[in-house]
Design a protein around this motif. Structure first.
Motif, PDB file in Angstrom:
ATOM      1  N   ASP A 159       0.878  -1.172   0.000  1.00  0.00           N
ATOM      2  CA  ASP A 159       0.000   0.000   0.000  1.00  0.00           C
ATOM      3  C   ASP A 159       0.918   1.225   0.000  1.00  0.00           C
ATOM      4  OD1 ASP A 159      -1.762   2.039   0.465  1.00  0.00           O
ATOM      5  OD2 ASP A 159      -2.800   1.045   2.119  1.00  0.00           O
ATOM      6  N   TYR A 160       1.151   1.766  -1.183  1.00  0.00           N
ATOM      7  CA  TYR A 160       2.125   2.849  -1.317  1.00  0.00           C
ATOM      8  C   TYR A 160       1.663   4.137  -0.651  1.00  0.00           C
ATOM      9  CZ  TYR A 160       4.864  -0.160  -4.253  1.00  0.00           C
ATOM     10  OH  TYR A 160       5.630  -1.206  -4.699  1.00  0.00           O
ATOM     11  N   MET A 161       0.375   4.378  -0.570  1.00  0.00           N
ATOM     12  CA  MET A 161      -0.118   5.571   0.132  1.00  0.00           C
ATOM     13  C   MET A 161       0.174   5.447   1.633  1.00  0.00           C
ATOM     14  SD  MET A 161      -1.299   8.528  -0.006  1.00  0.00           S
ATOM     15  CE  MET A 161      -2.034   8.794  -1.586  1.00  0.00           C
ATOM     16  N   LEU A 162      -0.022   4.265   2.186  1.00  0.00           N
ATOM     17  CA  LEU A 162       0.304   4.041   3.589  1.00  0.00           C
ATOM     18  C   LEU A 162       1.803   4.197   3.820  1.00  0.00           C
ATOM     19  CD1 LEU A 162      -0.571   3.182   6.446  1.00  0.00           C
ATOM     20  CD2 LEU A 162      -0.235   0.819   5.709  1.00  0.00           C
ATOM     21  N   LEU A 163       2.598   3.646   2.929  1.00  0.00           N
ATOM     22  CA  LEU A 163       4.050   3.752   3.027  1.00  0.00           C
ATOM     23  C   LEU A 163       4.498   5.215   2.972  1.00  0.00           C
ATOM     24  CD1 LEU A 163       6.289   1.640   3.294  1.00  0.00           C
ATOM     25  CD2 LEU A 163       6.591   1.773   0.834  1.00  0.00           C
TER      26      LEU A 163
ATOM     27  N   PHE B 133       6.370   7.393   6.062  1.00  0.00           N
ATOM     28  CA  PHE B 133       7.625   8.129   5.890  1.00  0.00           C
ATOM     29  C   PHE B 133       7.432   9.629   6.097  1.00  0.00           C
ATOM     30  CE2 PHE B 133       9.116   4.245   3.706  1.00  0.00           C
ATOM     31  CZ  PHE B 133      10.262   4.044   4.471  1.00  0.00           C
ATOM     32  N   ALA B 134       6.286  10.158   5.704  1.00  0.00           N
ATOM     33  CA  ALA B 134       6.000  11.577   5.944  1.00  0.00           C
ATOM     34  C   ALA B 134       5.908  11.852   7.445  1.00  0.00           C
ATOM     35  CB  ALA B 134       4.713  11.979   5.233  1.00  0.00           C
ATOM     36  N   LEU B 135       5.251  10.968   8.184  1.00  0.00           N
ATOM     37  CA  LEU B 135       5.143  11.145   9.639  1.00  0.00           C
ATOM     38  C   LEU B 135       6.505  11.039  10.314  1.00  0.00           C
ATOM     39  CD1 LEU B 135       1.843   9.247  10.426  1.00  0.00           C
ATOM     40  CD2 LEU B 135       2.257  11.708  10.615  1.00  0.00           C
TER      41      LEU B 135
END
Length: 160
Positions: free
Chosen positions: A11-15, A19-21
């Motif tokens: 799930d690239y959006m979750l990934l 990383f943003a967090l």
């Protein structure tokens, strides 16, 4: 072949969100610890948090390869160990910072309520899997609620 399947199912959006967090957290730590003020130790907290994040990313990548189905046979023993450990805190627990929630095992202190979170995920999934075809009405959910209620009460009895 297995690695390709893992990469295709990510799930690239979750990934990206994770990383943003991580990046936001490290930036905020740098800001809160005044990393812009000249000092030999000004980046200690930033470096430490970055190392922890890197270790957790590597651990997460390793766990992508882990087949969680191997935990199903361990669900019942883990649940029993969980209940025994939580009961052990009530009778043999050590008080730290005004709360009795630690078990002293030799030189090691453990907090069973922290392990209870992961154990409940595994054991509840296995327990619910057995009852999956029979969960038609509220009454059929009562055993699942009872399954969760026992460790919940034991954790809640520990003072905050």
């Amino acid at each position: 072949m297995r690695l390709k399947r893992i990469i295709n199912n990510l799930d690239y959006m979750l990934l990206f969100s994770v990383f943003a967090l991580i990046l936001i957290g490290i930036t905020l730590i740098g800001s809160a610890t005044h990393a812009n003020i000249p000092s030999p130790t000004r980046f200690n907290f930033v470096i430490r948090q970055t190392l922890f994040a890197a270790v957790n990313v590597v651990l997460g990548l390793y766990l992508l390869r882990f087949d969680y189905r191997v935990l199903k046979p361990l669900a019942k023993p883990l649940y029993i160990i969980n209940i025994v450990a939580l009961l052990g805190v009530m009778f043999f627990g050590r008080t730290a910072l005004g709360a009795q929630r630690w078990l002293q095992i030799g030189p090691i202190s453990i907090q069973p309520s922290e392990f209870a979170k992961a154990i409940m995920i595994v054991s509840l999934a296995a327990f619910a899997d057995k009852k999956l075809n029979t969960l038609d009405d509220f009454k059929s959910w009562l055993p699942i609620f009872g399954f969760v209620l026992v460790p919940f009460i034991l954790v809640m009895r520990q003072p905050d």
